[in-house]
Write an enzyme that holds these catalytic residues in place. Structure first.
Site, PDB file in Angstrom:
ATOM      1  N   THR A  10      -6.611  -1.912  72.465  1.00  0.00           N
ATOM      2  CA  THR A  10      -6.780  -1.089  73.773  1.00  0.00           C
ATOM      3  C   THR A  10      -6.504   0.197  73.663  1.00  0.00           C
ATOM      4  OG1 THR A  10      -5.959  -3.384  74.919  1.00  0.00           O
ATOM      5  CG2 THR A  10      -5.921  -1.242  76.468  1.00  0.00           C
ATOM      6  N   VAL A  13      -2.912   5.767  69.704  1.00  0.00           N
ATOM      7  CA  VAL A  13      -1.685   6.666  69.943  1.00  0.00           C
ATOM      8  C   VAL A  13      -1.591   7.483  68.858  1.00  0.00           C
ATOM      9  CG1 VAL A  13       0.648   6.628  70.469  1.00  0.00           C
ATOM     10  CG2 VAL A  13      -0.681   4.869  71.355  1.00  0.00           C
ATOM     11  N   ASP A 109      -0.722  -3.452  62.425  1.00  0.00           N
ATOM     12  CA  ASP A 109       0.201  -3.169  63.150  1.00  0.00           C
ATOM     13  C   ASP A 109       1.433  -4.253  63.018  1.00  0.00           C
ATOM     14  OD1 ASP A 109      -1.601  -5.366  63.990  1.00  0.00           O
ATOM     15  OD2 ASP A 109      -0.750  -5.314  66.001  1.00  0.00           O
TER      16      ASP A 109
HETATM   17  N1  LIG Z   1       3.659   0.337  80.988  1.00  0.00           N
HETATM   18  C1  LIG Z   1       2.824  -0.401  81.243  1.00  0.00           C
HETATM   19  N2  LIG Z   1       2.549  -1.013  82.474  1.00  0.00           N
HETATM   20  C2  LIG Z   1       1.357  -2.068  82.457  1.00  0.00           C
HETATM   21  N3  LIG Z   1       0.663  -2.317  81.506  1.00  0.00           N
HETATM   22  C3  LIG Z   1       0.708  -1.334  80.414  1.00  0.00           C
HETATM   23  C4  LIG Z   1       1.790  -0.473  80.165  1.00  0.00           C
HETATM   24  N4  LIG Z   1       1.558  -0.127  78.789  1.00  0.00           N
HETATM   25  C5  LIG Z   1       0.416  -0.717  78.504  1.00  0.00           C
HETATM   26  N5  LIG Z   1       0.105  -1.478  79.249  1.00  0.00           N
HETATM   27  C6  LIG Z   1      -1.274  -2.368  78.975  1.00  0.00           C
HETATM   28  O1  LIG Z   1      -0.542  -3.301  78.266  1.00  0.00           O
HETATM   29  C7  LIG Z   1      -1.755  -3.822  77.421  1.00  0.00           C
HETATM   30  C8  LIG Z   1      -1.441  -3.586  75.879  1.00  0.00           C
HETATM   31  O2  LIG Z   1      -1.301  -2.113  75.656  1.00  0.00           O
HETATM   32  P1  LIG Z   1      -1.004  -1.560  74.336  1.00  0.00           P
HETATM   33  O3  LIG Z   1       0.342  -1.934  73.937  1.00  0.00           O
HETATM   34  O4  LIG Z   1      -1.259  -0.107  74.156  1.00  0.00           O
HETATM   35  O5  LIG Z   1      -2.001  -2.500  73.490  1.00  0.00           O
HETATM   36  P2  LIG Z   1      -2.723  -2.104  72.090  1.00  0.00           P
HETATM   37  O6  LIG Z   1      -1.359  -1.776  71.065  1.00  0.00           O
HETATM   38  O7  LIG Z   1      -3.222  -3.643  71.707  1.00  0.00           O
HETATM   39  O8  LIG Z   1      -3.830  -1.285  72.212  1.00  0.00           O
HETATM   40  C9  LIG Z   1      -2.977  -2.918  77.705  1.00  0.00           C
HETATM   41  O9  LIG Z   1      -3.591  -3.906  78.574  1.00  0.00           O
HETATM   42  C10 LIG Z   1      -2.275  -1.874  78.469  1.00  0.00           C
HETATM   43  O10 LIG Z   1      -3.122  -1.607  79.445  1.00  0.00           O
HETATM   44  C1  LIG Z   2      -3.303  -9.807  66.649  1.00  0.00           C
HETATM   45  C2  LIG Z   2      -3.634  -8.566  66.715  1.00  0.00           C
HETATM   46  C3  LIG Z   2      -5.078  -8.659  67.358  1.00  0.00           C
HETATM   47  C4  LIG Z   2      -2.848  -7.850  67.531  1.00  0.00           C
HETATM   48  O1  LIG Z   2      -3.334  -6.523  67.796  1.00  0.00           O
HETATM   49  P1  LIG Z   2      -3.473  -5.759  69.032  1.00  0.00           P
HETATM   50  O2  LIG Z   2      -4.377  -6.676  69.892  1.00  0.00           O
HETATM   51  O3  LIG Z   2      -2.271  -5.644  69.910  1.00  0.00           O
HETATM   52  O4  LIG Z   2      -4.192  -4.353  68.951  1.00  0.00           O
HETATM   53  C5  LIG Z   2      -3.879  -7.797  65.242  1.00  0.00           C
HETATM   54  O5  LIG Z   2      -2.423  -7.717  64.713  1.00  0.00           O
HETATM   55  C6  LIG Z   2      -4.921  -8.424  64.426  1.00  0.00           C
HETATM   56  O6  LIG Z   2      -5.999  -8.464  64.586  1.00  0.00           O
HETATM   57  N1  LIG Z   2      -4.296  -9.280  63.587  1.00  0.00           N
HETATM   58  C7  LIG Z   2      -5.263  -9.986  62.414  1.00  0.00           C
HETATM   59  C8  LIG Z   2      -4.816 -11.509  62.334  1.00  0.00           C
HETATM   60  C9  LIG Z   2      -3.178 -11.412  61.711  1.00  0.00           C
HETATM   61  O7  LIG Z   2      -2.391 -10.559  61.885  1.00  0.00           O
HETATM   62  O8  LIG Z   2      -2.862 -12.665  61.520  1.00  0.00           O
HETATM   63  K   LIG Z   3      -0.187  -3.592  69.101  1.00  0.00           K
END
Ligand SMILES: Nc1ncnc2c1ncn2[C@@H]1O[C@H](COP(=O)(O)OP(=O)(O)O)[C@@H](O)[C@H]1O
Ligand SMILES: CC(C)(COP(=O)(O)O)[C@@H](O)C(=O)NCCC(=O)O
Ligand SMILES: [K+]
Length: 258
Positions: A10, A13, A109
């Site tokens: 999503t 950073v 991650d």
């Molecule tokens: N403080 C918050 N409040 C509500 N939703 C959030 C907040 N921070 C992140 N999100 C939402 O949580 C989800 C995961 O975000 P994030 O941790 O950045 O995901 P990723 O690391 O998978 O890109 C996303 O749908 C994002 O919009």
């Molecule tokens: C499980 C995940 C999708 C989580 O990543 P995120 O969606 O939070 O960006 C990512 O770690 C991933 O693609 N993993 C590969 C499969 C595994 O970790 O076993």
């Molecule tokens: K993550």
């Protein structure tokens, strides 16, 4: 200076470090089509806005979206003249190698969270990351990622209900007033909120039972505070855990190269 990039499904950073000193965090949504030039336009605009003098010499990338890595590599090469370390690639060493089935590619991650959490807390941990997916990473006594659990993310679950059921609206997650909802929004919030509380508790209890030892539960990701404030689920919440893990892996690679 180090530029650490955590690219999730999503959000992407960027964080900048001058040695051990944290300077700033920049956030954008993840798009695989974003070019190196587009990253730089965004990056330099914000850096200027914050009035930060940057001299990036090192870049480390963790990306759960393989397709974005190419453009981020070009970005590092073109604008900072450096070859980034990419977590999960063979040239990026990990403090402790994961112990999983042969051929399994662990999400970078999760490797980064493992390194960051072990450096802060030592071993025998469960790291819960509330990202696009909700992941549980199990960290052994000696700091290795030894497996875990992947569940749909909180927002993904809310989105799925809205997309699949014609009469269900888009709902933002919040702790509901009561378990029994008396309107549609409250019903959905209850299902997701209490469903996740149960999911986290059950999975952590079962991991501890399977490992036959006490384990610390560390939470990270945007939605962790919502659960932490409402019910005691975690021993610690750290929103900078992934970034910290990236600096740990970067330092480790510097040390072994020296
Ligand atoms: N403080 C918050 N409040 C509500 N939703 C959030 C907040 N921070 C992140 N999100 C939402 O949580 C989800 C995961 O975000 P994030 O941790 O950045 O995901 P990723 O690391 O998978 O890109 C996303 O749908 C994002 O919009
Ligand atoms: C499980 C995940 C999708 C989580 O990543 P995120 O969606 O939070 O960006 C990512 O770690 C991933 O693609 N993993 C590969 C499969 C595994 O970790 O076993
Ligand atoms: K993550």
């Amino acid at each position: 200076m180090l530029l650490a990039i955590d690219c999730g499904n999503t959000n992407t950073v960027f964080s900048i470090w001058d040695g051990e000193k944290f300077l700033c965090t920049l956030r954008t949504s993840t798009h695989h089509a974003r070019t190196a030039d587009a990253y730089f336009t965004w990056f330099s605009t914000l850096i200027k806005h914050y009035g930060i003098e940057t001299d990036i010499t090192d870049v480390i990338i963790s990306s759960t979206v393989p397709r974005v890595v190419f453009n981020l590599r070009v970005f590092a090469d073109r604008f900072f003249n450096c070859r980034p370390l990419v977590v999960g690639r063979p040239e990026c060493a990990l403090p402790t190698e994961p112990r999983v089935d042969e051929g399994t590619i662990v999400g970078p991650d999760r490797l980064v969270n493992t390194a960051g959490a072990f450096e802060r807390h030592g071993g025998d941990l469960i790291v819960v990351d509330f990202g696009t997916a909700t992941t549980f990473d199990v960290v052994s006594a000696d700091g290795a990622y030894i497996g875990g659990v992947i569940a749909p993310g909180v927002n993904l679950s809310l989105e799925a209900l809205h997309n699949a059921a014609a009469a269900l609206p888009h709902v933002d997650i919040a702790k509901p007033q009561s378990v029994i909802g008396t309107n549609t929004v409250a019903c959905i919030q209850s299902g997701i909120f209490w469903g996740y509380v149960g999911l986290v508790r059950e999975i952590c209890d079962r991991i501890k039972a399977e490992r036959e030892r006490p384990m610390k539960i560390i939470a990270t990701g945007g939605l962790a505070p919502l659960f932490q404030q409402s019910v005691e689920l975690f021993d610690s919440f750290e929103d900078d855990l992934t970034m910290h893990g990236l600096t740990v892996i970067h330092n480790y690679n510097k040390e072994i190269a020296a």
